[in-house]
Design a protein around this motif. Structure first.
Motif, PDB file in Angstrom:
ATOM      1  N   GLN A  90       0.849  -1.178   0.000  1.00  0.00           N
ATOM      2  CA  GLN A  90       0.000   0.000   0.000  1.00  0.00           C
ATOM      3  C   GLN A  90       0.891   1.235   0.000  1.00  0.00           C
ATOM      4  N   VAL A  91       0.614   2.178  -0.879  1.00  0.00           N
ATOM      5  CA  VAL A  91       1.395   3.407  -0.947  1.00  0.00           C
ATOM      6  C   VAL A  91       1.120   4.230   0.305  1.00  0.00           C
ATOM      7  N   LYS A  92       2.193   4.717   0.931  1.00  0.00           N
ATOM      8  CA  LYS A  92       2.061   5.447   2.187  1.00  0.00           C
ATOM      9  C   LYS A  92       2.308   6.945   2.017  1.00  0.00           C
ATOM     10  N   TYR A  93       2.392   7.403   0.774  1.00  0.00           N
ATOM     11  CA  TYR A  93       2.595   8.832   0.575  1.00  0.00           C
ATOM     12  C   TYR A  93       1.343   9.460  -0.017  1.00  0.00           C
ATOM     13  N   ILE A  94       1.303  10.783   0.066  1.00  0.00           N
ATOM     14  CA  ILE A  94       0.150  11.550  -0.396  1.00  0.00           C
ATOM     15  C   ILE A  94       0.493  12.201  -1.729  1.00  0.00           C
ATOM     16  N   ASP A  95      -0.412  12.098  -2.697  1.00  0.00           N
ATOM     17  CA  ASP A  95      -0.260  12.848  -3.939  1.00  0.00           C
ATOM     18  C   ASP A  95      -0.709  14.276  -3.662  1.00  0.00           C
ATOM     19  N   LEU A  96       0.234  15.194  -3.757  1.00  0.00           N
ATOM     20  CA  LEU A  96      -0.067  16.588  -3.418  1.00  0.00           C
ATOM     21  C   LEU A  96      -0.552  17.364  -4.630  1.00  0.00           C
ATOM     22  N   THR A  97      -1.535  18.226  -4.380  1.00  0.00           N
ATOM     23  CA  THR A  97      -2.108  19.097  -5.398  1.00  0.00           C
ATOM     24  C   THR A  97      -2.312  20.477  -4.773  1.00  0.00           C
ATOM     25  N   PRO A  98      -2.602  21.492  -5.585  1.00  0.00           N
ATOM     26  CA  PRO A  98      -2.911  22.796  -4.993  1.00  0.00           C
ATOM     27  C   PRO A  98      -4.096  22.735  -4.033  1.00  0.00           C
ATOM     28  N   ASP A  99      -5.005  21.778  -4.234  1.00  0.00           N
ATOM     29  CA  ASP A  99      -6.190  21.671  -3.378  1.00  0.00           C
ATOM     30  C   ASP A  99      -5.883  21.117  -1.988  1.00  0.00           C
ATOM     31  N   ASN A 100      -4.846  20.269  -1.863  1.00  0.00           N
ATOM     32  CA  ASN A 100      -4.587  19.676  -0.549  1.00  0.00           C
ATOM     33  C   ASN A 100      -3.240  20.083   0.056  1.00  0.00           C
ATOM     34  N   PHE A 101      -2.438  20.872  -0.651  1.00  0.00           N
ATOM     35  CA  PHE A 101      -1.082  21.185  -0.185  1.00  0.00           C
ATOM     36  C   PHE A 101      -1.082  21.898   1.165  1.00  0.00           C
ATOM     37  N   VAL A 102      -1.912  22.907   1.327  1.00  0.00           N
ATOM     38  CA  VAL A 102      -1.935  23.655   2.589  1.00  0.00           C
ATOM     39  C   VAL A 102      -2.349  22.745   3.739  1.00  0.00           C
ATOM     40  N   ALA A 103      -3.398  21.971   3.552  1.00  0.00           N
ATOM     41  CA  ALA A 103      -3.883  21.096   4.625  1.00  0.00           C
ATOM     42  C   ALA A 103      -2.866  20.019   4.979  1.00  0.00           C
ATOM     43  N   GLU A 104      -2.237  19.423   3.978  1.00  0.00           N
ATOM     44  CA  GLU A 104      -1.344  18.289   4.218  1.00  0.00           C
ATOM     45  C   GLU A 104       0.075  18.704   4.598  1.00  0.00           C
ATOM     46  N   VAL A 105       0.534  19.846   4.091  1.00  0.00           N
ATOM     47  CA  VAL A 105       1.928  20.244   4.298  1.00  0.00           C
ATOM     48  C   VAL A 105       2.038  21.447   5.228  1.00  0.00           C
ATOM     49  N   THR A 106       1.466  22.556   4.828  1.00  0.00           N
ATOM     50  CA  THR A 106       1.622  23.798   5.582  1.00  0.00           C
ATOM     51  C   THR A 106       1.010  23.707   6.976  1.00  0.00           C
ATOM     52  N   ASN A 107      -0.131  23.045   7.110  1.00  0.00           N
ATOM     53  CA  ASN A 107      -0.818  22.975   8.399  1.00  0.00           C
ATOM     54  C   ASN A 107      -0.511  21.696   9.184  1.00  0.00           C
ATOM     55  N   SER A 108       0.459  20.912   8.737  1.00  0.00           N
ATOM     56  CA  SER A 108       0.762  19.651   9.414  1.00  0.00           C
ATOM     57  C   SER A 108       1.414  19.878  10.772  1.00  0.00           C
ATOM     58  N   ASP A 109       1.014  19.053  11.741  1.00  0.00           N
ATOM     59  CA  ASP A 109       1.605  19.094  13.080  1.00  0.00           C
ATOM     60  C   ASP A 109       2.912  18.318  13.162  1.00  0.00           C
ATOM     61  N   ILE A 110       3.173  17.468  12.164  1.00  0.00           N
ATOM     62  CA  ILE A 110       4.415  16.701  12.141  1.00  0.00           C
ATOM     63  C   ILE A 110       5.208  17.075  10.889  1.00  0.00           C
ATOM     64  N   PRO A 111       6.511  16.789  10.862  1.00  0.00           N
ATOM     65  CA  PRO A 111       7.313  17.125   9.681  1.00  0.00           C
ATOM     66  C   PRO A 111       6.770  16.464   8.412  1.00  0.00           C
ATOM     67  N   VAL A 112       7.024  17.128   7.281  1.00  0.00           N
ATOM     68  CA  VAL A 112       6.559  16.645   5.983  1.00  0.00           C
ATOM     69  C   VAL A 112       7.725  16.647   5.002  1.00  0.00           C
ATOM     70  N   LEU A 113       7.926  15.530   4.322  1.00  0.00           N
ATOM     71  CA  LEU A 113       8.907  15.424   3.251  1.00  0.00           C
ATOM     72  C   LEU A 113       8.132  15.459   1.943  1.00  0.00           C
ATOM     73  N   VAL A 114       8.504  16.386   1.052  1.00  0.00           N
ATOM     74  CA  VAL A 114       7.828  16.514  -0.240  1.00  0.00           C
ATOM     75  C   VAL A 114       8.830  16.252  -1.353  1.00  0.00           C
ATOM     76  N   ASP A 115       8.504  15.291  -2.205  1.00  0.00           N
ATOM     77  CA  ASP A 115       9.307  14.947  -3.370  1.00  0.00           C
ATOM     78  C   ASP A 115       8.694  15.626  -4.589  1.00  0.00           C
ATOM     79  N   PHE A 116       9.439  16.566  -5.196  1.00  0.00           N
ATOM     80  CA  PHE A 116       9.018  17.204  -6.441  1.00  0.00           C
ATOM     81  C   PHE A 116       9.620  16.391  -7.583  1.00  0.00           C
ATOM     82  N   TRP A 117       8.773  15.932  -8.510  1.00  0.00           N
ATOM     83  CA  TRP A 117       9.192  14.983  -9.533  1.00  0.00           C
ATOM     84  C   TRP A 117       8.377  15.178 -10.801  1.00  0.00           C
ATOM     85  N   ALA A 118       8.721  14.391 -11.834  1.00  0.00           N
ATOM     86  CA  ALA A 118       7.941  14.343 -13.066  1.00  0.00           C
ATOM     87  C   ALA A 118       8.066  12.942 -13.658  1.00  0.00           C
TER      88      ALA A 118
END
Length: 116
Positions: free
Chosen positions: A4-32
């Motif tokens: 099961q994939v344990k990471y979140i697919d980030l979009t402009p719609d969920n970035f603030v909620a998942e990353v900016t407002n997170s209570d724990i550290p967040v690692l974000v992989d920028f890729w293509a």
């Protein structure tokens, strides 16, 4: 049987909620999809997501689908990993990186956070 994939697919719609407002550290992989080095990083990021589940949120942001996010964080090359703490970028890691290096940075961050 696939994991099961344990990471979140980030979009402009969920970035603030998942990353900016997170209570724990967040690692974000920028890729293509077309990026060879990004494909090399994918299993490393997936392993981090699995190993650090519950302690760190891991997200992936496809720069082709999320140009606004990539521009906001001045992503000029991929892969680039940003590590966020309390909504602020605390680490910027461009290019290929070993899992051990990422885990050392996460250890330092989570130890600092738990000591505070």
């Amino acid at each position: 049987m696939s994991k099961q994939v344990k990471y979140i697919d980030l979009t402009p719609d969920n970035f603030v909620a998942e990353v900016t407002n997170s209570d724990i550290p967040v690692l974000v992989d920028f890729w293509a999809v077309w990026c060879g080095p990004c494909r090399v990083m994918n299993p490393i990021v997936a392993n981090i997501a699995e190993t650090w589940s519950g302690k760190v949120i891991v997200g992936k942001a496809n720069v082709d689908d999320n140009e606004e996010i990539a521009t906001n964080y001045q992503i000029q090359a991929i892969p680039t990993i940003l590590i966020f703490d309390q909504g602020e970028v605390v680490e910027r890691i461009p290019g290929l990186v070993d899992q051990a290096v990422l885990e050392e940075k996460l250890n330092n961050l989570t130890n600092r956070v738990s000591a505070a």
